[in-house]
Design an enzyme around this catalytic site. Structure first.
Site, mmCIF file in Angstrom:
data_model
loop_
_atom_site.group_PDB
_atom_site.id
_atom_site.type_symbol
_atom_site.label_atom_id
_atom_site.label_comp_id
_atom_site.label_asym_id
_atom_site.label_seq_id
_atom_site.Cartn_x
_atom_site.Cartn_y
_atom_site.Cartn_z
ATOM 1 N N LYS A 27 0.838 -1.211 0.000
ATOM 2 C CA LYS A 27 0.000 0.000 0.000
ATOM 3 C C LYS A 27 0.865 1.251 0.000
ATOM 4 C CE LYS A 27 0.704 0.990 4.618
ATOM 5 N NZ LYS A 27 1.584 2.080 5.067
ATOM 6 N N ASP A 32 -3.370 -1.592 10.109
ATOM 7 C CA ASP A 32 -3.462 -1.616 8.643
ATOM 8 C C ASP A 32 -4.215 -2.833 8.118
ATOM 9 O OD1 ASP A 32 -2.043 0.717 8.377
ATOM 10 O OD2 ASP A 32 -0.136 -0.256 7.907
#
Ligand code: C5P
Length: 283
Positions: free
Chosen positions: A12, A135
């Site tokens: 990401k 996350d």
């Protein structure tokens, strides 16, 4: 026995990462535009087995690996054993701010749910993910999300324009906790703006990472890497998460590819990926 299942565990990018003052629980509240990347990913292969086995060359193969703890969490939640052979091929560097360990854990949640036909669904998996790390819920969902809280409160967003990222490094392996400590030492905390940004990323001043000054002071080589990316024509340069990888952003693929070809430290060229499908795929 069921066929092995391959789940792609993408890296990401935080297109914006705003950090507030440390809370009483020791964590910093965040506001971040998180983007799952197509072009840099670990492979997570899951198979039903008689006993649990984790193979993850280059990373811990037991409870120190978040993928292992993801399976623990699923077993605790369902109250049953879910023995599986998990084979992880790592391509996302560790301690780079690219979310590799969290993404692997999310892939285990999504994949085991499918492999054992548990029918838990995205919401329950995200909740379990939040117990593993901030996350992880993002990686259960994928796509582009506006993340607040510690990063676990998610709202889907449209991508603010096409983008290609050239990921470089990690320039230094940076432990998240050390970067936040340095952040506290450097920055008098301001009020956290949790409103999502508007407009195309390239025209906007909002692209950025509040952890940059802290990471740069711990790893001065990051400054050199940023200058190199700017020199190669990057429209924006961005620290990845809490570092130590760094990304240059381009509008178009050809220019990004050309730059990546010239940069010795480039490890991937990536673009945003669509949200995870109901079957766990990330096409
Ligand atoms: O998320 P993780 O447990 O890897 O974070 C390591 C450390 O980084 C935490 O113990 C905390 O000190 C710091 N941290 C923080 N605020 C966050 C995330 C991490 O202060 N939002």
């Amino acid at each position: 026995m069921a066929q092995p299942l391959l789940i792609t565990a993408p890296a990401k990018l935080n297109l914006v990462l705003r950090v507030g003052a440390r809370d009483a629980d020791g964590y910093h509240p965040l506001a971040s535009l998180m983007v799952a990347l197509d072009g840099l990913a670990d492979d997570v292969v899951l198979e039903r087995a008689d006993a649990r086995r984790l193979e993850c060359p280059g990373a811990p193969a037991g409870a120190d690996n978040l993928a292992w703890r993801a399976l623990d969490a699923l077993e605790a939640h369902t109250g049953r054993g879910l023995p599986a052979r998990i084979t992880i091929t790592k391509r996302i560097p560790q301690q780079a701010g690219l979310g590799g360990g969290s993404s692997d854990a999310a892939a285990v949640l999504v994949g085991i749910d499918r492999l054992y036909a548990l029918g838990l669904g995205a919401q329950a998996l995200e909740r379990l993910g939040a117990s593993l790390g901030s996350d992880v819920p993002f990686f259960v969902r994928g796509g582009t999300q506006w993340a607040t809280g510690r990063g676990e409160r998610l709202a889907p967003r449209a991508l603010p324009g096409d983008l290609w990222a050239v990921i470089c490094g990690p320039v230094a392996a940076l432990a998240t906790g050390r970067v936040y400590e340095r952040f506290d030492a450097l920055n008098p905390p301001g009020a956290l703006d949790t409103r999502p940004p508007e407009g195309h990323w390239a025209d906007a001043s909002w692209v950025g990472n509040d952890l940059w000054p802290a990471a740069r002071s711990l790893a001065p080589d990051l400054e050199h890497a940023a200058r190199t990316l700017r020199g190669a024509g990057a429209v924006k340069v961005l620290l990845c998460g809490s570092g130590g990888a760094i990304a240059g952003l381009w509008y178009d693929a050809a220019a990004a590819r050309q730059a990546a070809g010239r940069l010795a430290s480039a490890i991937a060229i990536a673009r945003p990926m669509a949200p995870r499908g109901a079957d766990g795929t990330t096409t």
